[in-house]
Design a protein around this motif. Structure first.
Motif, mmCIF file in Angstrom:
data_model
loop_
_atom_site.group_PDB
_atom_site.id
_atom_site.type_symbol
_atom_site.label_atom_id
_atom_site.label_comp_id
_atom_site.label_asym_id
_atom_site.label_seq_id
_atom_site.Cartn_x
_atom_site.Cartn_y
_atom_site.Cartn_z
ATOM 1 N N GLU A 124 0.826 -1.217 0.000
ATOM 2 C CA GLU A 124 0.000 0.000 0.000
ATOM 3 C C GLU A 124 0.858 1.264 0.000
ATOM 4 O OE1 GLU A 124 -3.894 0.282 1.962
ATOM 5 O OE2 GLU A 124 -3.279 -1.502 3.078
ATOM 6 N N THR A 125 1.979 1.187 0.714
ATOM 7 C CA THR A 125 2.829 2.378 0.842
ATOM 8 C C THR A 125 3.550 2.675 -0.478
ATOM 9 O OG1 THR A 125 3.100 1.843 3.180
ATOM 10 C CG2 THR A 125 4.641 3.443 2.264
ATOM 11 N N ARG A 126 3.952 1.620 -1.184
ATOM 12 C CA ARG A 126 4.591 1.835 -2.489
ATOM 13 C C ARG A 126 3.625 2.534 -3.448
ATOM 14 N NH1 ARG A 126 7.726 -3.868 -3.911
ATOM 15 N NH2 ARG A 126 9.509 -3.551 -2.526
ATOM 16 N N ALA A 127 2.346 2.177 -3.338
ATOM 17 C CA ALA A 127 1.352 2.724 -4.280
ATOM 18 C C ALA A 127 0.986 4.176 -3.964
ATOM 19 C CB ALA A 127 0.103 1.850 -4.263
ATOM 20 N N ALA A 128 1.372 4.678 -2.801
ATOM 21 C CA ALA A 128 0.978 6.037 -2.401
ATOM 22 C C ALA A 128 2.066 7.045 -2.782
ATOM 23 C CB ALA A 128 0.748 6.081 -0.889
ATOM 24 N N SER A 129 1.652 8.242 -3.214
ATOM 25 C CA SER A 129 2.624 9.277 -3.568
ATOM 26 C C SER A 129 3.171 9.935 -2.305
ATOM 27 C CB SER A 129 1.949 10.343 -4.428
ATOM 28 O OG SER A 129 1.032 11.067 -3.617
ATOM 29 N N GLU A 130 4.253 10.689 -2.494
ATOM 30 C CA GLU A 130 4.851 11.420 -1.362
ATOM 31 C C GLU A 130 3.819 12.358 -0.735
ATOM 32 O OE1 GLU A 130 8.764 13.053 -2.171
ATOM 33 O OE2 GLU A 130 8.425 14.670 -0.728
ATOM 34 N N LYS A 155 11.299 6.112 11.418
ATOM 35 C CA LYS A 155 11.980 5.180 10.524
ATOM 36 C C LYS A 155 11.262 5.085 9.184
ATOM 37 C CE LYS A 155 12.768 2.294 14.617
ATOM 38 N NZ LYS A 155 14.116 2.632 15.005
ATOM 39 N N SER A 156 12.037 4.827 8.139
ATOM 40 C CA SER A 156 11.441 4.382 6.873
ATOM 41 C C SER A 156 11.192 2.877 7.033
ATOM 42 C CB SER A 156 12.407 4.676 5.711
ATOM 43 O OG SER A 156 13.593 3.907 5.865
ATOM 44 N N GLY A 157 11.085 2.122 5.947
ATOM 45 C CA GLY A 157 10.975 0.673 6.100
ATOM 46 C C GLY A 157 9.725 0.052 5.491
ATOM 47 N N GLY A 159 8.977 0.931 2.236
ATOM 48 C CA GLY A 159 9.175 1.152 0.801
ATOM 49 C C GLY A 159 9.915 -0.043 0.203
ATOM 50 N N LEU A 160 11.103 -0.296 0.742
ATOM 51 C CA LEU A 160 11.940 -1.448 0.375
ATOM 52 C C LEU A 160 12.370 -1.467 -1.097
ATOM 53 C CD1 LEU A 160 10.280 -4.343 2.492
ATOM 54 C CD2 LEU A 160 11.748 -2.471 3.241
ATOM 55 N N THR A 161 12.294 -0.327 -1.774
ATOM 56 C CA THR A 161 13.044 -0.123 -3.026
ATOM 57 C C THR A 161 13.810 1.171 -2.802
ATOM 58 O OG1 THR A 161 11.444 1.324 -4.110
ATOM 59 C CG2 THR A 161 11.153 -1.057 -4.480
ATOM 60 N N LEU A 162 14.815 1.417 -3.639
ATOM 61 C CA LEU A 162 15.605 2.647 -3.485
ATOM 62 C C LEU A 162 14.684 3.869 -3.496
ATOM 63 C CD1 LEU A 162 18.294 4.177 -3.423
ATOM 64 C CD2 LEU A 162 18.374 3.974 -5.911
ATOM 65 N N GLU A 163 13.831 3.962 -4.525
ATOM 66 C CA GLU A 163 13.003 5.168 -4.658
ATOM 67 C C GLU A 163 11.961 5.271 -3.554
ATOM 68 O OE1 GLU A 163 13.754 7.693 -6.317
ATOM 69 O OE2 GLU A 163 15.354 6.659 -7.392
ATOM 70 N N ASP A 164 11.360 4.136 -3.180
ATOM 71 C CA ASP A 164 10.304 4.199 -2.157
ATOM 72 C C ASP A 164 10.875 4.509 -0.772
ATOM 73 O OD1 ASP A 164 7.750 3.714 -3.549
ATOM 74 O OD2 ASP A 164 8.705 1.848 -4.132
ATOM 75 N N GLU A 165 12.055 3.973 -0.461
ATOM 76 C CA GLU A 165 12.662 4.308 0.835
ATOM 77 C C GLU A 165 13.010 5.804 0.889
ATOM 78 O OE1 GLU A 165 13.409 2.422 3.832
ATOM 79 O OE2 GLU A 165 11.745 1.411 2.861
ATOM 80 N N CYS A 166 13.532 6.337 -0.231
ATOM 81 C CA CYS A 166 13.857 7.782 -0.258
ATOM 82 C C CYS A 166 12.577 8.602 -0.131
ATOM 83 C CB CYS A 166 14.610 8.146 -1.538
ATOM 84 S SG CYS A 166 16.272 7.457 -1.580
ATOM 85 N N LEU A 168 9.872 7.834 1.543
ATOM 86 C CA LEU A 168 9.466 7.852 2.957
ATOM 87 C C LEU A 168 10.342 8.805 3.769
ATOM 88 C CD1 LEU A 168 7.772 5.354 2.104
ATOM 89 C CD2 LEU A 168 8.365 4.333 4.283
ATOM 90 N N LEU A 169 11.658 8.787 3.485
ATOM 91 C CA LEU A 169 12.559 9.659 4.248
ATOM 92 C C LEU A 169 12.307 11.131 3.927
ATOM 93 C CD1 LEU A 169 15.772 7.444 4.069
ATOM 94 C CD2 LEU A 169 14.459 7.985 6.135
ATOM 95 N N ARG A 170 11.906 11.405 2.673
ATOM 96 C CA ARG A 170 11.582 12.807 2.338
ATOM 97 C C ARG A 170 10.306 13.244 3.065
ATOM 98 N NH1 ARG A 170 13.129 11.260 -2.962
ATOM 99 N NH2 ARG A 170 10.924 11.027 -3.498
ATOM 100 N N VAL A 171 9.366 12.337 3.224
ATOM 101 C CA VAL A 171 8.154 12.672 3.990
ATOM 102 C C VAL A 171 8.555 13.018 5.433
ATOM 103 C CG1 VAL A 171 6.017 11.742 4.964
ATOM 104 C CG2 VAL A 171 6.587 11.302 2.567
ATOM 105 N N ILE A 172 9.431 12.205 6.004
ATOM 106 C CA ILE A 172 9.864 12.448 7.392
ATOM 107 C C ILE A 172 10.519 13.828 7.493
ATOM 108 C CG2 ILE A 172 11.511 11.695 9.176
ATOM 109 C CD1 ILE A 172 10.900 8.764 8.154
ATOM 110 N N ALA A 173 11.328 14.185 6.493
ATOM 111 C CA ALA A 173 12.016 15.489 6.524
ATOM 112 C C ALA A 173 11.022 16.643 6.487
ATOM 113 C CB ALA A 173 12.988 15.587 5.341
#
Ligand code: NIG
Ligand code: FE
Length: 420
Positions: A124-130, A155-157, A159-166, A168-173
């Motif tokens: 579900e998280t992969r399918a959602a936009s930033e 934490k991220s975690g 996404g589990l692909t390069l783009e999806d993990e980034c 999640l981290l951009r959302v946190i920022a």
């Protein structure tokens, strides 16, 4: 003392207990965890979001400048904002359906093995936009603030692909006004496309994800889910050693479901924290002590999974570990953002005293995140992150459970949540 003209000046008066946690500039251990440095009928002076002075009201009141805004705490308890040092707040959807299936008999491991659990949240998280995720997390940010939390480790975690993990981290920022310390948790689970090939997924984390996360400064810490059948000790060692060489601090999900050597690995690598530790042996505890690793205990996940196997907090305090308490807020094992709830569980089920629990949830948590010089206690020079709790005695916070104890919440001296 005189405050310079033009500065934003604020005074908090009439606190039945100003729970300062003043003390040595480091995490607290042993008997120190019971010393909250409480000032009765306390007051606090704040200038430009920074604490200038704390003391008894009689000593502070005469110092108030004319242009000072006064907050009357009304005889309530004032505490530093909680620092929640372990959360997974960025995810789409939730797992209320799995909650029901667990009540009917399925286990967390059964659901995960059938492609549910963390992996269903990943889908579900992969399918959602930033932007969508940012909107979703705002609701949880509000919950944290309303519960009296002013800083989270996030934490991220999912996404589990390069783009999806980034992503999640951009959302946190972008989260605010809550303070957030970002942690990269690419090794949270083995994604479906790498099923049966954990080493290859670990290679992706090491060769592509970590260098990008470090280059773009998307995280301060790296975490791994160290558990047989998920990431083995050897894979965790490889991932964390690379993270450390790239300048990231280390945290580990360790010994959550079995005594698998996670605590010992955390000690060998000089991690900042080892988290969970429900199954850690005495040897593991001694290893953490020898390496000054802080244990982060997460009773919310024990409770919500219907287990009774809480970590041995008394043994850890006895051994001299600087214990931290956190929510582990996530959609599977611990769907609570409430630190007061965690304090209640820690007192009732782990025999941590209310004072020890508050130390673990504030100043010790702040030091575990390298933020101890700025937050976690109410001392001159620190940020004015504080909470007025609607009670007369701090012990009421874990004692009354299931109620909202916060009356007003401030970050940098600015109100961010008020129930009155
Ligand atoms: O800390 N154990 C791994 N991670 C989380 C659970 C995450 C989830 O179930 O979505 C934890 O308990
Ligand atoms: Fe966790």
């Amino acid at each position: 003392m005189s405050l310079p003209a033009g500065a934003q000046k604020l005074a908090v008066l009439n606190c039945s207990q100003l729970v300062t946690l003043a003390g040595p500039p480091r995490a607290r251990t042993g008997a120190e965890m019971r010393d909250l440095a409480i000032i009765h009928d306390g007051a606090m002076l704040i200038e430009d979001g920074c604490i200038r002075q704390v003391g008894p009201r009689a000593g502070i009141e005469p110092l108030l400048p004319n242009d000072c805004q006064v907050i009357d705490a009304g005889g309530r308890v004032v505490l530093p904002g909680f620092v929640d040092a372990h959360t997974h707040p960025v995810f789409a959807g939730n797992r209320a359906g799995e909650f029901e299936r667990r009540i009917e008999g399925a286990t967390y491991a059964d659901l995960a093995a059938a492609g549910g659990g963390i992996l269903s949240t990943v889908r579900e998280t992969r399918a959602a936009s930033e932007e969508t995720l940012l909107g979703t997390v705002q609701r949880y940010v509000r919950w944290f603030l309303e519960s009296g939390t002013t800083t989270i480790e996030a934490k991220s975690g999912y996404g589990l692909t390069l783009e999806d993990e980034c992503k999640l981290l951009r959302v946190i920022a972008r989260l605010q006004p809550l303070r957030c310390v970002p942690t990269f948790l690419g090794a949270h689970e083995i994604p479906g496309e790498f099923r049966g090939r954990p080493q290859e997924y670990a290679n992706l984390v090491i060769q592509e994800m970590l260098p990008r996360v470090a280059r773009e400064k998307l995280a301060e810490y790296c975490d791994v889910f160290c558990e047989p059948g998920i990431f083995s000790l050897e894979e965790c060692r490889r991932i964390l050693t690379t993270a450390r060489s790239l300048g990231l601090g280390l945290r580990l999900h360790a010994d959550q479901f079995s005594d698998s050597g996670g605590a010992t690995l955390a000690a060998q690598l000089g991690a900042a924290t080892a988290d969970h530790l429900e199954h850690t042996s005495e040897r593991g505890i001694l290893a953490l002590r020898a390496a000054s690793v802080q244990p982060v205990l997460l009773p919310g996940s024990v409770y919500a999974l219907g287990s009774t196997r809480y970590p041995d907090a008394r043994a850890m305090i006895q051994a001299g570990l600087a214990v931290v308490l956190a929510t582990d807020f996530n959609p599977g094992s611990s769907p609570t953002p409430s630190m007061p709830m965690i304090l209640s569980l820690a007192c009732t089920h782990m025999k941590i005293t209310p004072a020890e629990a508050i130390t673990a949830a504030t100043v010790n948590a702040a030091y575990s995140l390298r933020r101890g010089q700025e937050i976690g206690s109410l001392e001159p020079g620190k940020r004015a992150d504080f909470v007025i709790h609607d009670c007369r005695d701090y012990r009421e916070i874990p004692y009354f459970f299931g109620v909202q104890s916060t009356y007003a919440v401030y970050i940098d001296g600015c109100p961010v949540s008020r129930s009155c």
